[in-house]
Design an enzyme around this catalytic site. Structure first.
Site, PDB file in Angstrom:
ATOM      1  CE  LYS A  35     -30.086 -11.098 -17.593  1.00  0.00           C
ATOM      2  NZ  LYS A  35     -29.044 -12.108 -17.676  1.00  0.00           N
ATOM      3  CG  LEU A 269       0.699 -10.148  -4.443  1.00  0.00           C
ATOM      4  CD1 LEU A 269       2.142  -9.662  -4.363  1.00  0.00           C
ATOM      5  CD2 LEU A 269       0.654 -11.644  -4.117  1.00  0.00           C
ATOM      6  CB  CYS A 279     -14.810 -15.694 -13.452  1.00  0.00           C
ATOM      7  SG  CYS A 279     -15.945 -14.849 -14.556  1.00  0.00           S
TER       8      CYS A 279
END
Ligand SMILES: NC(=O)c1ccc[n+]([C@@H]2O[C@H](COP(=O)([O-])OP(=O)(O)OC[C@H]3O[C@@H](n4cnc5c(N)ncnc54)[C@H](O)[C@@H]3O)[C@@H](O)[C@H]2O)c1
Length: 467
Positions: A35, A269, A279
């Site tokens: 990386k 909503l 997460c």
């Protein structure tokens, strides 16, 4: 300021680039040598708007990449830890990467430095980091440990970092608070937003971003409680959407009515196939576990998780209801990322739905605008899984087309062309991207979440019937 950021993932890389954008000298460290080599060579490892531009601006100038944590910590006044905190087998957050960083940097705390938790960690992690530093020989006067949780959203990460709703800094000493104020000064006083080169943002913050100082424990709790609350909002509307289906009404009308109340707000909503990503699932579980460990049974969070899991099953039930039997059916799948705007497929409901379809014997042709590469690397080779080159390729010859990620470009597809590409005019939309009338007029049998099933307004073409 001289800043080290440990971890070059979604959070570490964005934080490093943005700190460089604020004028700091940043070393971004990762122990993944490939990386780091890629970043040093100018490659952009993740799909994120404006990241290529900011990397090009700062790489080799205010921003360096390295695998040497010792060197980076030695040269820095502030060390941000932004490594992963995945879910451990028992549901708790696995903090071993955070601990490993703390152990490694101890040797470099020979003068005052601030160690900052940027990773999402359970409350009280701060005191465990202090203890680790102390046990490994650090002198108390030479460090403070601060919690500065990150609230960025993948897909709009740079904008979120530079135009935050709030910056939360949890510190238990004035000395550390003063250091963090210097780190964020250009955002706090709004001077960043007056620079000609500043990244444009969604709102005017020239009077300064909201900056909140709290205790370290409160800051840790703010992050977990925020994510848990957002997950709860999603599960709440999904539960309501199930009632809407049972009584035959449209959840979008209902959520518009609920969200118009400013105490509730309309964000998060949208009924669908549930939350995913790196997460919410792990943070809801970790919050539940840390609450349990300090003696509180937060069973509300269990319900949030259960509703979330049930949404995926409810979606699969709709596929079955639309197609009768699944074995041997050709299914086009639009979306693989856990949400639109990112290439991240971690805990993606789309991936788990594709896997369930394959297990049922379906032949799947999947397309995602950004997550194809990651999906190819992650999903085991399966003879019945093909990656398509675009939406129409995914739909070609399909008995049904599924929408499982809310990419805006899917909502703008030419529906006539899409229908003509498919074998059966059946769409099952797990993200409610389309208007019911629009789908009926376009000739689709359209199934979505929390809304009535729509039948085509046009007479079906003879050659489409039950081939
Ligand atoms: N991804 C998000 O949207 C997001 C948003 C807010 C907070 N967070 C939190 O931020 C943290 C990081 O998340 P992420 O998505 O960036 O993770 P990630 O997996 O994308 O990146 C973590 C990086 O840390 C590196 N790393 C691990 N141990 C290391 C060590 N000892 N030394 C150097 N590098 C090391 C890994 O190689 C990896 O590149 C997590 O706690 C996450 O919950 C994530």
């Amino acid at each position: 300021m001289r800043i080290a950021v440990v971890g070059s993932g979604y959070v570490g890389l964005i934080a490093a680039v943005c700190f460089a954008e604020l004028g700091h000298a940043v070393i971004c460290v990762d122990n993944d040598t490939e990386k780091v080599a890629a970043l040093q060579a100018g490659q952009v490892p993740i799909f994120e708007e404006r990241l290529p531009e900011l990397l090009a601006r700062h790489r080799g100038e205010g921003l360096q990449f390295s695998t040497d944590l010792h060197l980076a910590a030695r040269q820095s006044e502030v060390i941000f830890i932004a490594v992963g905190t995945p879910q451990a087998a028992n549901g708790e957050a696995d903090l071993s990467y955070v601990e490993a960083c703390a152990r490694e940097i101890t040797a470099e705390l020979d003068e005052y430095k601030v160690v900052v938790e940027k990773s999402t960690v359970p409350v009280l992690t701060n005191q465990w980091i202090r203890r680790t530093l102390r046990f490994n020989g650090a002198i108390d006067e030479n460090y403070d440990v601060v919690s500065n949780p990150e609230f960025l959203r993948e897909g709009t990460a740079i904008e979120d970092f530079l135009y935050p709703d709030r910056i939360v800094v949890g510190a238990d000493s004035e000395r550390a608070r003063a250091v963090l104020r210097r780190v964020y000064q250009p955002l706090i006083d709004g001077s960043y937003y007056s620079l000609p080169s500043c990244v444009p943002g969604p709102r005017d913050l020239t009077s300064g971003a909201r900056y909140m100082e709290t205790s370290a424990r409160s800051a840790e709790l703010i992050k977990h409680a925020s994510n848990a609350f957002l997950a709860l909002k999603i599960s709440f509307i999904n539960a309501v959407s199930n009632i809407c289906e049972l009584v035959g009404t449209d959840v979008q009308e209902v959520s518009a009515g609920i969200g118009a109340d400013f105490r509730i707000g309309s964000r998060f909503l949208n009924a669908g196939i549930g939350y995913g990503g790196s997460c919410f699932p792990k943070d809801v579980r970790a919050f539940y576990k840390i609450a349990e460990s300090v003696g509180y049974d937060f069973d509300l969070l269990q319900a949030v998780e259960e509703i979330n899991e049930a949404q995926k099953l409810s979606f699969l039930k709709k596929v079955r209801a639309a197609l009768w039997t699944l074995k041997g059916k050709r299914i086009g799948v639009l979306g693989l990322a856990f949400k639109g705007g990112t290439d991240d497929i971690r805990e993606s409901p789309a991936i788990s739905i594709v896997q369930s379809l394959l297990a049922e014997g379906c032949i799947v042709s999947a397309y995602d605008p950004a997550a194809m590469e990651k999906a190819r690397q992650t999903m085991a080779d399966h003879e019945n899984l093909r990656f398509a080159c675009d939406e129409f390729d995914a739909a070609r010859g399909a008995h049904a087309l599924l929408v499982v990620t809310e990419w805006p470009q899917f909502a703008g597809l030419d529906l006539q062309r899409l229908r003509q590409t498919m074998l059966y005019p059946v769409m099952i939309d797990g993200r409610n991207l389309f208007d019911l009338n629009q789908m009926a007029s376009a000739g689709f049998h359209y199934y979505s979440m929390g809304r009535p099933v729509t039948e085509p307004k046009l007479a079906p073409r003879m050659d489409m019937e039950y081939k």
